[in-house]
Design a protein around this motif. Structure first.
Motif, mmCIF file in Angstrom:
data_model
loop_
_atom_site.group_PDB
_atom_site.id
_atom_site.type_symbol
_atom_site.label_atom_id
_atom_site.label_comp_id
_atom_site.label_asym_id
_atom_site.label_seq_id
_atom_site.Cartn_x
_atom_site.Cartn_y
_atom_site.Cartn_z
ATOM 1 N N ASP A 238 10.751 -19.401 -15.376
ATOM 2 C CA ASP A 238 11.715 -19.036 -13.855
ATOM 3 C C ASP A 238 11.405 -17.649 -13.193
ATOM 4 N N GLU A 239 11.196 -16.623 -14.056
ATOM 5 C CA GLU A 239 11.036 -15.518 -13.729
ATOM 6 C C GLU A 239 9.689 -14.778 -12.578
ATOM 7 N N CYS A 240 8.452 -15.754 -13.026
ATOM 8 C CA CYS A 240 7.483 -15.583 -12.296
ATOM 9 C C CYS A 240 7.482 -15.452 -10.903
ATOM 10 N N CYS A 241 6.973 -14.754 -10.067
ATOM 11 C CA CYS A 241 5.873 -14.663 -8.727
ATOM 12 C C CYS A 241 4.881 -14.422 -8.706
ATOM 13 N N CYS A 242 4.465 -14.561 -7.875
ATOM 14 C CA CYS A 242 2.981 -13.806 -6.998
ATOM 15 C C CYS A 242 3.220 -12.638 -6.674
ATOM 16 N N ALA A 243 1.967 -11.939 -7.331
ATOM 17 C CA ALA A 243 1.560 -10.467 -6.552
ATOM 18 C C ALA A 243 0.394 -10.287 -6.145
ATOM 19 N N ALA A 244 -0.451 -11.512 -6.006
ATOM 20 C CA ALA A 244 -1.500 -11.703 -5.448
ATOM 21 C C ALA A 244 -2.101 -10.179 -4.612
ATOM 22 N N LEU B 170 -0.491 -8.766 -2.686
ATOM 23 C CA LEU B 170 0.204 -7.469 -2.059
ATOM 24 C C LEU B 170 -0.755 -6.085 -3.352
ATOM 25 N N LEU B 171 -1.227 -6.878 -4.187
ATOM 26 C CA LEU B 171 -1.891 -6.617 -4.987
ATOM 27 C C LEU B 171 -3.635 -5.806 -4.748
ATOM 28 N N SER B 172 -4.263 -7.344 -3.616
ATOM 29 C CA SER B 172 -5.189 -7.027 -2.944
ATOM 30 C C SER B 172 -5.002 -6.166 -2.064
ATOM 31 N N THR B 173 -3.426 -5.562 -1.143
ATOM 32 C CA THR B 173 -3.661 -5.149 0.217
ATOM 33 C C THR B 173 -3.643 -3.918 -0.438
ATOM 34 N N LEU B 174 -3.133 -3.256 -1.628
ATOM 35 C CA LEU B 174 -2.915 -1.777 -2.730
ATOM 36 C C LEU B 174 -3.957 -1.532 -2.946
ATOM 37 N N SER B 175 -5.395 -2.877 -3.475
ATOM 38 C CA SER B 175 -5.959 -2.053 -4.236
ATOM 39 C C SER B 175 -7.122 -2.445 -3.665
ATOM 40 N N GLN B 176 -7.390 -3.830 -3.848
ATOM 41 C CA GLN B 176 -8.471 -4.240 -3.398
ATOM 42 C C GLN B 176 -9.441 -3.965 -2.061
ATOM 43 N N SER B 177 -8.520 -4.142 -1.418
ATOM 44 C CA SER B 177 -8.271 -3.565 0.332
ATOM 45 C C SER B 177 -8.213 -2.798 0.140
ATOM 46 N N ASN B 178 -8.383 -1.239 -0.638
ATOM 47 C CA ASN B 178 -7.956 0.098 0.428
ATOM 48 C C ASN B 178 -8.633 0.372 0.091
ATOM 49 N N LEU B 179 -9.709 1.275 1.090
ATOM 50 C CA LEU B 179 -10.706 1.926 0.486
ATOM 51 C C LEU B 179 -10.513 3.351 0.294
ATOM 52 N N SER B 180 -9.181 4.243 0.471
ATOM 53 C CA SER B 180 -9.056 5.163 0.973
ATOM 54 C C SER B 180 -8.561 5.510 -0.154
ATOM 55 N N ARG B 181 -7.703 4.268 -1.172
ATOM 56 C CA ARG B 181 -6.919 4.712 -2.503
ATOM 57 C C ARG B 181 -5.586 5.413 -1.908
ATOM 58 N N LYS B 182 -5.104 5.769 -0.812
ATOM 59 C CA LYS B 182 -4.201 6.849 -0.634
ATOM 60 C C LYS B 182 -2.891 5.117 -0.234
ATOM 61 N N VAL B 183 -1.987 5.439 -0.629
ATOM 62 C CA VAL B 183 -1.003 4.348 -0.714
ATOM 63 C C VAL B 183 0.593 5.480 -0.050
ATOM 64 N N THR B 184 0.771 4.511 1.090
ATOM 65 C CA THR B 184 2.820 5.155 0.618
ATOM 66 C C THR B 184 3.573 3.930 1.121
ATOM 67 N N ILE B 185 4.374 3.809 -0.129
ATOM 68 C CA ILE B 185 5.446 2.775 0.052
ATOM 69 C C ILE B 185 7.157 2.811 -0.788
ATOM 70 N N VAL B 186 7.524 2.276 -0.207
ATOM 71 C CA VAL B 186 9.042 2.427 -0.738
ATOM 72 C C VAL B 186 9.434 0.886 -1.841
ATOM 73 N N ALA B 187 10.102 1.525 -2.679
ATOM 74 C CA ALA B 187 10.151 1.019 -3.908
ATOM 75 C C ALA B 187 11.522 1.000 -4.596
ATOM 76 N N GLY B 188 12.348 -0.079 -3.979
ATOM 77 C CA GLY B 188 13.964 0.357 -4.692
ATOM 78 C C GLY B 188 14.578 2.039 -3.902
ATOM 79 N N PRO B 189 15.008 2.566 -4.407
ATOM 80 C CA PRO B 189 14.984 4.034 -4.026
ATOM 81 C C PRO B 189 14.067 5.249 -4.227
ATOM 82 N N LEU B 190 13.012 4.599 -4.407
ATOM 83 C CA LEU B 190 11.662 5.689 -4.435
ATOM 84 C C LEU B 190 10.755 5.472 -3.343
#
Length: 303
Positions: free
Chosen positions: A238-244, A246-266
Motif C-alpha cells: 500500500d506504500e508503492c507508487c510509480c516513479a518510472a 519521472l525517472l525517464s525524464t530525469l535520466s533516459q531523456s536528459n542528454l545534458s544530465r543537468k538537473v534542476t529539482i525541488v524536493a521538500g525544502p531542498l
C-alpha cells in the motif's frame, strides 16, 4: 598540475535489487556479525581497494552477506514511495574505501519533507549554477544501524526551514522519512603549487569518476555488503507508487544530465545527474563540491 578527468559516458541506472546483487570477487574477511539471521563472516568492501582494517564501530557497519553471483538481467522493480530499499542500496556506495577518504562524513545534511538536519536553508537565490540552497553542513553520518533496514545513525541539529533550530540533535533518521542526503568533499591540503581549493576540486572529480563507474551496471561493480541486512527492506504494497515516468525524464531523456529539482525544502539548480539506484538519484555539484542522494518520489517540481 595533475587533474583527474571524468568520463561523462560512465554512468547508468540500476534497480536497488540489481545494485545490491553486484559483488566483487575479493574476500577481505572481517568479524562475524550476528542477528537478523546473519551468521556468516562479514566481508568488508571486497572491491579494488579492500578495506585495510576489520570493520570498526565508528565506521559504517558491514553486515554479513554471501558473495552474490554475477549481475543478473535487468528487472524493473516498482518500489515504495519511501525509497527505503533504494536509499539503502545507494548509500552502500559510500562504503568504497577510496570514497571514504575523499568525503567528509562530518559535513552532511539530512533532508525530510519538513525538516533539515545538519544545515540551514539559504533564502537568497543562487546567482550561478550549479547550486543548492543549503548553508554550511555540520551533520555527521555515522553508520548504518546494524542489521536494521530502517535507520541511519547520525548526529545533526534539526532545523525547521529556513533556519529555526528545534533544539533537538538527531541521533537516528528513518530511511522512509528521507528526502535527500548531502555530503561534502573533504578539504584537501595544499601540495606544492596546488592550492587547497584546487586539491579539493581534484578530489571531487575523482569522487564523480568513482560514482559514475559504480553506477554503470556490471562494468565496474563497487557495491559491498556494507549496510546490507538479512531482513526484508521492502515497503508494503500500500506504500508503492510509480516513479518510472519521472525517472525517464530525469535520466533516459536528459542528454545534458543537468538537473534542476525541488524536493521538500531542498532546491538543486543545474546539478549533474551521475546515475540512479532504484528510485534514488545520485547528483553532483561542482560549485561547492557536494554529492546528493535524492528520493525521486519526493521531487515536487522540475526546473
Amino acid at each position: 598540475m595533475n587533474q583527474t578527468t571524468w568520463n561523462p559516458q560512465s554512468w547508468g541506472s540500476l534497480t536497488a535489487e540489481e545494485f545490491a546483487a553486484q559483488q566483487c570477487s575479493g574476500t577481505a574477511t572481517s568479524s562475524t556479525q550476528t542477528g537478523c539471521g546473519c551468521h556468516k563472516p562479514c566481508t568488508c568492501n571486497p572491491c579494488a581497494n579492500p578495506c585495510p582494517t576489520p570493520c570498526q564501530p565508528t565506521q559504517m557497519i558491514c553486515c554479513c552477506q554471501p558473495v552474490a553471483a554475477p549481475c543478473p538481467p535487468v528487472v524493473d522493480v516498482e518500489e515504495g514511495c519511501c525509497c527505503k530499499q533504494s536509499f539503502r542500496a545507494a548509500l552502500q556506495l559510500l562504503c568504497n574505501s577510496q570514497l571514504a577518504t575523499l568525503l567528509d562524513f562530518n559535513q552532511a545534511a539530512f533532508v525530510t519533507d519538513t525538516y533539515v538536519a545538519g544545515a540551514t536553508i539559504n533564502t537568497t537565490p543562487a546567482g550561478t549554477t550549479p547550486a543548492d540552497n543549503l548553508n554550511t553542513m555540520s551533520g555527521s553520518f555515522r553508520r548504518f544501524s546494524p542489521c536494521n533496514c530502517d535507520l541511519l545513525e547520525i548526529s545533526a541539529l534539526v532545523n525547521t526551514p529556513p533556519e529555526t533550530s528545534t533544539g533537538v540533535t538527531a541521533t537516528q533518521v528513518p530511511l522512509c522519512q528521507l528526502t535527500a542526503v548531502a555530503l561534502q568533499t573533504a578539504t584537501a591540503p595544499a601540495s606544492g603549487d596546488i592550492t587547497s581549493d584546487q586539491a579539493t576540486a581534484n578530489n571531487f572529480q575523482t569522487i564523480q569518476k568513482i560514482l559514475s563507474q559504480c553506477l554503470n551496471p556490471c562494468t565496474n561493480p563497487c557495491s559491498t555488503p556494507c549496510g546490507a541486512c538479512a531482513c526484508s527492506c521492502a515497503c508494503s504494497d500500500d506504500e508503492c507508487c510509480c516513479a518510472a515516468g519521472l525517472l525517464s525524464t530525469l535520466s533516459q531523456s536528459n542528454l545534458s544530465r543537468k538537473v534542476t529539482i525541488v524536493a521538500g525544502p531542498l532546491v538543486l539548480q543545474g546539478v549533474t545527474l551521475l546515475g540512479t539506484v532504484g528510485n534514488v538519484l545520485v547528483l553532483a555539484n561542482s560549485t561547492n563540491n557536494r554529492i546528493y542522494f535524492v528520493c525521486v518520489n519526493q521531487i515536487q517540481f522540475l526546473g
